[in-house]
Design a protein around this motif. Sequence first.
Motif, PDB file in Angstrom:
ATOM      1  N   LYS A   1       2.362  11.761  -0.082  1.00 12.13           N
ATOM      2  CA  LYS A   1       3.420  12.974   0.412  1.00 12.13           C
ATOM      3  C   LYS A   1       3.007  14.318  -0.531  1.00 12.13           C
ATOM      4  CE  LYS A   1       7.058  10.020   1.627  1.00 12.13           C
ATOM      5  NZ  LYS A   1       8.446   9.501   1.465  1.00 12.13           N
ATOM      6  N   GLU A   2       2.525  14.183  -1.742  1.00  6.95           N
ATOM      7  CA  GLU A   2       2.197  15.298  -2.478  1.00  6.95           C
ATOM      8  C   GLU A   2       1.037  15.967  -2.246  1.00  6.95           C
ATOM      9  OE1 GLU A   2       2.362  14.192  -6.598  1.00  6.95           O
ATOM     10  OE2 GLU A   2       4.371  13.225  -6.446  1.00  6.95           O
ATOM     11  N   VAL A   3       0.183  15.284  -1.642  1.00  2.65           N
ATOM     12  CA  VAL A   3      -1.161  15.832  -1.479  1.00  2.65           C
ATOM     13  C   VAL A   3      -0.995  16.329  -0.355  1.00  2.65           C
ATOM     14  CG1 VAL A   3      -3.501  15.090  -0.929  1.00  2.65           C
ATOM     15  CG2 VAL A   3      -2.558  14.227  -2.845  1.00  2.65           C
ATOM     16  N   GLY A   4      -0.351  15.591   0.915  1.00  2.00           N
ATOM     17  CA  GLY A   4      -0.215  16.031   2.163  1.00  2.00           C
ATOM     18  C   GLY A   4      -1.226  15.393   3.318  1.00  2.00           C
ATOM     19  N   GLY A   5      -1.192  16.071   4.465  1.00  2.00           N
ATOM     20  CA  GLY A   5      -1.593  15.805   5.669  1.00  2.00           C
ATOM     21  C   GLY A   5      -0.866  15.018   6.492  1.00  2.00           C
ATOM     22  N   HIS A   6      -0.243  15.534   7.211  1.00  2.00           N
ATOM     23  CA  HIS A   6       0.724  15.201   8.419  1.00  2.00           C
ATOM     24  C   HIS A   6       1.589  14.220   7.473  1.00  2.00           C
ATOM     25  CE1 HIS A   6      -2.697  16.114  11.120  1.00  2.00           C
ATOM     26  NE2 HIS A   6      -1.498  16.207  12.003  1.00  2.00           N
ATOM     27  N   GLY A   7       2.464  14.695   6.628  1.00  2.00           N
ATOM     28  CA  GLY A   7       3.349  13.986   5.805  1.00  2.00           C
ATOM     29  C   GLY A   7       2.884  13.004   4.959  1.00  2.00           C
ATOM     30  N   GLY A   8       1.635  12.931   4.571  1.00  2.00           N
ATOM     31  CA  GLY A   8       0.965  12.070   3.799  1.00  2.00           C
ATOM     32  C   GLY A   8       0.081  10.859   4.380  1.00  2.00           C
ATOM     33  N   MET A   9       0.376  10.897   5.866  1.00  2.00           N
ATOM     34  CA  MET A   9      -0.508   9.672   6.155  1.00  2.00           C
ATOM     35  C   MET A   9      -2.186   9.967   6.334  1.00  2.00           C
ATOM     36  SD  MET A   9       0.325   9.881  10.189  1.00  2.00           S
ATOM     37  CE  MET A   9       0.251  11.204  11.226  1.00  2.00           C
TER      38      MET A   9
ATOM     39  N   LEU B   1       0.772  -1.076  -0.004  1.00  2.00           N
ATOM     40  CA  LEU B   1      -0.014  -0.014  -0.137  1.00  2.00           C
ATOM     41  C   LEU B   1       0.745   1.221  -0.029  1.00  2.00           C
ATOM     42  CD1 LEU B   1      -2.515   1.651   0.309  1.00  2.00           C
ATOM     43  CD2 LEU B   1      -2.522   1.010   2.768  1.00  2.00           C
ATOM     44  N   ALA B   2       1.759   1.378   0.775  1.00  2.00           N
ATOM     45  CA  ALA B   2       2.554   2.411   1.155  1.00  2.00           C
ATOM     46  C   ALA B   2       3.440   2.482  -0.194  1.00  2.00           C
ATOM     47  CB  ALA B   2       3.604   2.512   2.279  1.00  2.00           C
ATOM     48  N   LYS B   3       3.951   1.451  -0.770  1.00  2.00           N
ATOM     49  CA  LYS B   3       4.842   1.591  -2.046  1.00  2.00           C
ATOM     50  C   LYS B   3       3.802   2.111  -3.376  1.00  2.00           C
ATOM     51  CE  LYS B   3       8.132  -1.942  -1.040  1.00  2.00           C
ATOM     52  NZ  LYS B   3       8.482  -3.342  -1.454  1.00  2.00           N
ATOM     53  N   TYR B   4       2.733   1.853  -3.058  1.00  2.00           N
ATOM     54  CA  TYR B   4       1.666   2.158  -4.200  1.00  2.00           C
ATOM     55  C   TYR B   4       1.344   3.622  -4.129  1.00  2.00           C
ATOM     56  CZ  TYR B   4      -2.155   2.024  -7.438  1.00  2.00           C
ATOM     57  OH  TYR B   4      -3.293   2.232  -8.536  1.00  2.00           O
ATOM     58  N   ILE B   5       0.927   3.998  -3.074  1.00  2.00           N
ATOM     59  CA  ILE B   5       0.433   5.512  -2.905  1.00  2.00           C
ATOM     60  C   ILE B   5       1.312   6.338  -2.117  1.00  2.00           C
ATOM     61  CG2 ILE B   5      -0.814   4.899  -0.755  1.00  2.00           C
ATOM     62  CD1 ILE B   5      -2.335   6.370  -4.183  1.00  2.00           C
TER      63      ILE B   5
ATOM     64  N   ASN C   1      -7.156   0.455  -7.922  1.00  2.00           N
ATOM     65  CA  ASN C   1      -7.792   0.787  -8.955  1.00  2.00           C
ATOM     66  C   ASN C   1      -8.422   2.412  -9.110  1.00  2.00           C
ATOM     67  OD1 ASN C   1      -9.958   0.349  -7.502  1.00  2.00           O
ATOM     68  ND2 ASN C   1     -10.961  -0.912  -9.187  1.00  2.00           N
ATOM     69  N   THR C   2      -8.191   2.938  -7.726  1.00  2.00           N
ATOM     70  CA  THR C   2      -8.813   4.136  -7.288  1.00  2.00           C
ATOM     71  C   THR C   2      -7.751   5.244  -7.744  1.00  2.00           C
ATOM     72  OG1 THR C   2     -10.134   3.354  -5.589  1.00  2.00           O
ATOM     73  CG2 THR C   2     -10.009   5.977  -5.827  1.00  2.00           C
ATOM     74  N   ILE C   3      -8.367   6.179  -8.597  1.00  2.00           N
ATOM     75  CA  ILE C   3      -7.133   7.303  -9.172  1.00  2.00           C
ATOM     76  C   ILE C   3      -7.285   8.418  -8.564  1.00  2.00           C
ATOM     77  CG2 ILE C   3      -6.809   8.491 -11.396  1.00  2.00           C
ATOM     78  CD1 ILE C   3      -8.520   6.503 -12.918  1.00  2.00           C
ATOM     79  N   ILE C   4      -5.872   9.210  -8.418  1.00  2.00           N
ATOM     80  CA  ILE C   4      -5.880  10.200  -7.872  1.00  2.00           C
ATOM     81  C   ILE C   4      -5.877  11.524  -8.765  1.00  2.00           C
ATOM     82  CG2 ILE C   4      -4.437  11.727  -6.351  1.00  2.00           C
ATOM     83  CD1 ILE C   4      -3.030   9.032  -5.329  1.00  2.00           C
ATOM     84  N   ARG C   5      -6.611  12.420  -8.646  1.00  2.00           N
ATOM     85  CA  ARG C   5      -6.832  13.521  -9.670  1.00  2.00           C
ATOM     86  C   ARG C   5      -5.550  14.330  -9.500  1.00  2.00           C
ATOM     87  NH1 ARG C   5     -11.986  14.072  -7.013  1.00  2.00           N
ATOM     88  NH2 ARG C   5     -13.672  13.246  -8.381  1.00  2.00           N
ATOM     89  N   PRO C   6      -5.006  14.980 -10.542  1.00  2.00           N
ATOM     90  CA  PRO C   6      -3.922  15.917 -10.360  1.00  2.00           C
ATOM     91  C   PRO C   6      -4.095  17.033  -9.328  1.00  2.00           C
ATOM     92  CG  PRO C   6      -5.008  16.216 -12.467  1.00  2.00           C
ATOM     93  CD  PRO C   6      -5.557  14.994 -11.715  1.00  2.00           C
ATOM     94  N   LYS C   7      -3.025  17.329  -8.579  1.00  2.00           N
ATOM     95  CA  LYS C   7      -3.206  18.662  -7.581  1.00  2.00           C
ATOM     96  C   LYS C   7      -3.090  19.816  -8.297  1.00  2.00           C
ATOM     97  CE  LYS C   7      -1.462  20.071  -3.077  1.00  2.00           C
ATOM     98  NZ  LYS C   7      -0.404  19.637  -2.025  1.00  2.00           N
ATOM     99  N   ILE C   8      -3.952  20.636  -7.987  1.00  2.00           N
ATOM    100  CA  ILE C   8      -4.086  22.138  -8.729  1.00  2.00           C
ATOM    101  C   ILE C   8      -3.323  23.026  -7.964  1.00  2.00           C
ATOM    102  CG2 ILE C   8      -5.771  23.870  -9.622  1.00  2.00           C
ATOM    103  CD1 ILE C   8      -7.832  21.695 -10.152  1.00  2.00           C
ATOM    104  N   ASN C   9      -2.901  23.761  -8.776  1.00  2.00           N
ATOM    105  CA  ASN C   9      -1.671  24.795  -8.094  1.00  2.00           C
ATOM    106  C   ASN C   9      -2.943  26.231  -8.102  1.00  2.00           C
ATOM    107  OD1 ASN C   9      -0.071  26.842  -7.137  1.00  2.00           O
ATOM    108  ND2 ASN C   9       1.666  26.419  -8.721  1.00  2.00           N
ATOM    109  N   ARG C  10      -3.136  26.549  -6.562  1.00  2.00           N
ATOM    110  CA  ARG C  10      -3.969  27.804  -6.596  1.00  2.00           C
ATOM    111  C   ARG C  10      -3.423  28.941  -6.410  1.00  2.00           C
ATOM    112  NH1 ARG C  10      -6.383  23.649  -3.189  1.00  2.00           N
ATOM    113  NH2 ARG C  10      -7.993  22.576  -3.957  1.00  2.00           N
ATOM    114  N   SER C  11      -2.068  29.028  -6.596  1.00  2.00           N
ATOM    115  CA  SER C  11      -1.427  30.322  -6.171  1.00  2.00           C
ATOM    116  C   SER C  11      -1.708  31.227  -7.567  1.00  2.00           C
ATOM    117  CB  SER C  11      -0.006  30.078  -6.226  1.00  2.00           C
ATOM    118  OG  SER C  11       0.689  29.258  -7.282  1.00  2.00           O
TER     119      SER C  11
END
Length: 462
Positions: A373-381, A364-368, A452-462
């Motif tokens: 880490k990119e999306v965030g939340g206490h380092g990704g957890m 799980l950790a290898k896959y996602i 098989n659950t896809i992650i949407r790309p992170k949008i830069n809001r700056s």
Amino acid sequence: MKTSRRDFLKKAGFLSSFAVTLPSLAGANFTTETFNMCNYAAPKIHKVKVAVIGLGMRGPDAVERLSYIEGCEIIALCDKYPERVEKAQKILIDQGLKPAASYVGEDGWKSLLKDESADLVYICTPWDYHAPMSIAAMKAGKHVACEVPIALNIKDCWAVVKTSEVTKKHCMMLENCCYDFFEMLTLNMVRQGLFGELVHAEGAYIHDLLDLNFSKNGYENMWRLRENSKLNGNLYPTHGLGPIAQCLNINRGDKMDHLVSMSSDDFMMEKKAEDLAQNDSFFRQFTGKKYRGNMNTTLIRTAKGKTIMLQHDVTSPRPYSRLHTLSGTKGFAQKYPIENIAFGHHFVKQEELKALYEQYTPELAKYIGERAKEVGGHGGMDFMMDWRLIDCLRNGLPLDQDVYDAASWSCIVPLSGESVANKSKTVSIPDFTNGAWRHNSPVDITLKGGGNTIIRPKINRS
């Protein structure tokens, strides 16, 4: 196990009379036939429709994390303050998603639960709302994901368990620390036998929150400060307990049997209130109170003779620690201040630790993990937890945490308080599984056909 309509109605009747007929539940052992929610796989949900209740400190982050997960649609947002709902709506709009239905006011969540289209209710409210909201949501036919702890007293712990069993709805407590990278590594190493048989484990929540608890701009209506004057014990055990409980197979081969708990006196909170009250009359309401002791230490013994030490201190000026410690017959692991593993007198070298990560990091950790880490939340957890939850619901997989974990990890709050109040007397810990711990399968954090659950790309809001 099939349940007839008659059996269901009998159980529902038992549940509705719960609070009246069972006034004391600390040592209860129910013999009524129940449905075992451990390793229960609910029917697949192609698109998980989520309703989020509570948009103060934790809720907005949850909305943002969930907004990145394909197959997950946030359909409702609720908070008693309309401006919070509006800010959360902006998160969805910025992500290119359609706005959710808005529910506001003190009872807005009750109206939200009438929406039959919601599959999952995600609860991020103050602690004392967790049990009633979770129970009501399950009775309304929704799965539940709720912030920690799930309940503050034993009666509510039992009520949450029984509601989940009767309704066959998941009730997962959002213990994000189970998804931190070192914790997942050591869990997999335990499963592979590298530490031998675990003998002892330690966990903690040591976090200097003194100024935040006394901040007017912190917790709404100072609710967390108020909790610190209600009970003298371990108010927040699950961050430290959750990961080590999984390693020890609690509720899945072993169970926590009894505890003793001891607290220091309070040397800081009452003084802080008095100092603030000298210049601001607002804080006079917090003077003259007996606050929980600065440091609480709770010792737990399991049915199979293992021991656990938990600590709680959110007042002292010291570095953050969750003290993730595992001691086995062949090895040792500890996190905080740094990550260490040993198979003898000395810790392994950093290159050896890196090799262990490469070999034993769960699938799980290898896959996602990197995307988390990119999306965030206490380092990704946090994101790994959310992604895993949605992926399991979409694929009809059992959840990593079930309602028995929620209840048994949370019950340390009132039971530690009971022990402290009685000169650290021994207190029995209820078996919320009703004996099923003897044959329940251990947690196995892998993809197991999901992923098989896809992650949407992170949008830069700056």
